[in-house]
Write a protein that holds these residues in place. Structure first.
Motif, short mmCIF file in Angstrom:
data_model
loop_
_atom_site.label_atom_id
_atom_site.label_comp_id
_atom_site.label_asym_id
_atom_site.label_seq_id
_atom_site.Cartn_x
_atom_site.Cartn_y
_atom_site.Cartn_z
N ILE A 125 2.19 -9.30 -21.74
CA ILE A 125 2.61 -10.20 -21.03
C ILE A 125 3.66 -9.70 -19.82
O ILE A 125 4.28 -9.06 -20.26
N GLN A 126 3.17 -10.08 -18.77
CA GLN A 126 4.13 -9.40 -17.64
C GLN A 126 3.99 -10.19 -16.19
O GLN A 126 3.20 -11.16 -15.99
N ILE A 127 5.14 -10.30 -15.54
CA ILE A 127 5.33 -11.01 -14.15
C ILE A 127 5.19 -9.76 -13.08
O ILE A 127 6.02 -8.69 -12.98
N ILE A 128 4.33 -10.01 -12.34
CA ILE A 128 3.83 -8.96 -11.27
C ILE A 128 4.20 -9.85 -9.71
O ILE A 128 3.86 -10.85 -9.72
N ALA A 129 4.90 -8.95 -8.91
CA ALA A 129 5.23 -9.54 -7.61
C ALA A 129 3.62 -9.68 -6.79
O ALA A 129 2.73 -8.97 -6.96
N GLY A 130 3.86 -10.80 -5.93
CA GLY A 130 2.36 -11.05 -5.61
C GLY A 130 2.55 -10.65 -4.10
O GLY A 130 3.71 -10.29 -3.54
N ALA A 159 5.91 -10.70 2.64
CA ALA A 159 5.71 -11.60 4.06
C ALA A 159 7.08 -12.52 3.91
O ALA A 159 7.68 -12.78 5.00
N PHE A 160 7.47 -13.06 2.68
CA PHE A 160 8.64 -13.86 2.53
C PHE A 160 9.84 -13.18 3.09
O PHE A 160 10.67 -13.54 3.59
N ALA A 161 10.10 -11.79 2.33
CA ALA A 161 11.16 -11.03 2.58
C ALA A 161 11.23 -10.89 4.09
O ALA A 161 12.30 -10.97 4.77
N ALA A 218 11.48 -1.89 -10.97
CA ALA A 218 10.02 -2.63 -11.38
C ALA A 218 9.40 -2.83 -10.10
O ALA A 218 8.20 -2.95 -10.19
N LEU A 219 9.89 -3.55 -9.07
CA LEU A 219 9.09 -3.93 -7.83
C LEU A 219 8.69 -2.68 -7.12
O LEU A 219 7.57 -2.78 -6.76
N PHE A 220 9.14 -1.48 -7.25
CA PHE A 220 8.76 -0.14 -6.71
C PHE A 220 7.71 0.12 -7.30
O PHE A 220 6.52 0.47 -6.59
N ASN A 221 7.27 -0.09 -8.77
CA ASN A 221 6.61 0.50 -9.66
C ASN A 221 5.11 -0.45 -9.33
O ASN A 221 4.12 0.02 -9.60
N GLU A 222 5.48 -1.53 -8.92
CA GLU A 222 4.32 -2.53 -8.73
C GLU A 222 3.74 -2.28 -7.19
O GLU A 222 2.77 -3.04 -7.23
N GLY A 223 4.49 -1.30 -6.51
CA GLY A 223 3.73 -1.33 -5.26
C GLY A 223 4.52 -2.09 -4.18
O GLY A 223 4.04 -2.15 -3.10
N MET A 224 5.40 -2.70 -4.49
CA MET A 224 6.10 -3.60 -3.42
C MET A 224 7.36 -2.92 -2.92
O MET A 224 8.60 -3.33 -3.10
N ALA A 226 8.58 -2.23 0.12
CA ALA A 226 9.16 -2.81 1.20
C ALA A 226 10.27 -3.60 0.51
O ALA A 226 11.59 -3.90 0.85
N VAL A 227 9.79 -4.67 -0.37
CA VAL A 227 10.69 -5.68 -1.03
C VAL A 227 11.87 -4.99 -1.96
O VAL A 227 12.94 -5.45 -1.86
N ALA A 228 11.34 -3.66 -2.61
CA ALA A 228 12.34 -3.10 -3.40
C ALA A 228 13.47 -2.33 -2.72
O ALA A 228 14.44 -2.61 -2.86
N VAL A 229 13.19 -2.03 -1.29
CA VAL A 229 13.82 -1.39 -0.43
C VAL A 229 15.07 -2.54 -0.03
O VAL A 229 16.12 -2.26 -0.06
#
Lengths: 196, 207
Positions: free
Chosen positions: A159-164, A169-171, B86-92, B94-97
């Motif tokens: 079970i995990q939540i991954i950023a989409g 784009a929103f940031a 966690a964000l960095f590992n998911e490949g995000m 820019a958002v992580a930075v």
């Protein structure tokens, strides 16, 4: 104006003398108005309007359970919160991630139009609009921070939540609108007041 | 006309006669209503004390676990940095930075600069970098987003409540304390006074 320039960084008032381009106190560049204020604001505004579309149609987070993912857009997440009986929190997220960005885009466009077409109306009210836009912008980062918390906490293998993809784009929308507001010079609102 | 006797409103450029309000009073621009200044008692001492407190509080707020989630006996607890990772590992990336800058680096730099500036002013030490520190601090102000982060912790907790039991760690309390300190810090800085003192110090040094 009136023969003086106020330094943007250290707030000291400098008498305009020939060839004086830096502040005698803090050495930053002196400008009577922010340089190219309208052009820069417009550029940042168009950038953020353009990115606002993917930010809303793509999923911002994916709730994956045993291999099957359930994508959630920004609006979807709010509906889920309200459906789950958490109306006040749902409203907070609604304000921060939908109302604030869209009102900001409209508000900055109106400010630009007012300066460009020299609409004669109460400049004080427009200044208040500018202040609200400048103050409220950072609160839209709420969704991005929440994503970083959720992505970190909800990670149990199956079970995990991954950023989409909408997250980036929103940031970018939030940051670009903050830059747009920063580059807009509220003094332009007062410059083309003919009477008053 | 001497320019030091005058001041201009930063938002509507109305030329004003310079007047410093008394402690506890506010000066608003008569035309657009902008808050021109609001001097605090002992601004330098206060900033110095608060930035030391902020710097001390920064470490527990960043190193101790804030919120934990219990699922099937496992506890997943998070700190500020682990969210970034966690964000960095998911490949995000820019958002992580962005999250790293707004919630960790900028607050730290902001407190650090406040400490350097107020420390130099408190001990009357001139330093040629004071001016650039002041400018950096001024530009960083808006990008320190700790209070936004706190609101997102609250929203995240509400979302997770239905999923699994939560546990709150000491880090969260330290984080709340850090936000209170930084808010008091930003509110208490009297820019006009700071610049005036820096001017005096640097001039005294040149003679």
């Amino acid at each position: 104006m009136q023969g003086f320039i106020r330094c943007d960084d250290c707030a000291c008032l400098v008498k305009i003398v020939d060839q004086l381009s830096t502040c005698p106190r803090c050495d930053s560049h002196l400008h009577a108005r922010h340089p190219h204020s309208l052009q820069r604001t417009t550029a940042f505004l168009f950038g953020s309007i353009f990115l606002y579309i993917p930010a809303n149609i793509f999923p911002i987070m994916i709730f994956s359970q045993f291999g099957s993912g359930e994508p959630n857009t920004i609006a979807g997440g709010i509906i889920e919160l309200i459906d789950g009986g958490m109306l006040p929190i749902g409203l907070v997220v609604l304000v921060a991630s939908i109302l604030v960005p869209s009102c900001k885009l409209i508000g900055i466009s109106l400010l630009l139009l007012r300066v460009h077409f020299r609409w004669q109306s109460n400049a004080r009210r427009w200044t208040v609009l500018y202040r609200i836009i400048a103050f409220v912008g950072r609160w839209s980062m709420l969704d991005i921070f929440m994503l970083s918390i959720l992505a970190n906490l909800v990670d149990f293998g199956s079970i995990q939540i991954i950023a989409g993809p909408a997250a980036t784009a929103f940031a970018a929308v939030v940051i670009l609108t903050m830059f747009a507001a920063k580059n807009f010079d509220p003094r332009l609102l007062w410059d083309n007041q003919q009477n008053l | 006309m001497n320019s030091t006797h005058y001041d201009a409103c930063p938002e509507c450029d109305l030329l004003l006669r310079y007047a410093r309000p008394k402690i506890g009073e506010k000066a608003h621009c008569p035309r657009c209503g902008f808050l021109l200044s609001r001097p605090h008692n002992q601004s330098i001492k206060r900033t110095f004390a608060l930035s030391i407190a902020g710097l001390i509080m920064f470490f527990p707020a960043n190193l101790l676990p804030m919120v934990g989630l219990k699922v099937l006996g496992n506890v997943n607890s998070g700190i500020l940095m682990s969210g970034v990772i966690a964000l960095f590992n998911e490949g995000m990336v820019a958002v992580a930075v962005v999250v790293f800058l707004a919630s960790i680096l900028f607050p730290l730099v902001h407190i650090g600069l406040s400490l350097l500036i107020s420390g130099h002013l408190y001990f009357n030490r001139p330093n040629r970098y004071l001016i650039s520190w002041m400018r950096w601090r001024h530009h960083l102000d808006e990008w320190v987003m700790l209070e936004v982060y706190l609101l997102s912790i609250i929203v995240a907790c509400v979302k997770l409540m239905s999923l699994a039991p939560l546990s709150f760690g000491l880090g969260l309390y330290a984080f709340v304390a850090l936000i209170i300190i930084t808010t008091m810090l930003t509110a208490g800085v009297d820019n006009a006074l700071f610049w005036q003192r820096i001017d005096q110090l640097n001039k005294g040094n040149n003679h």
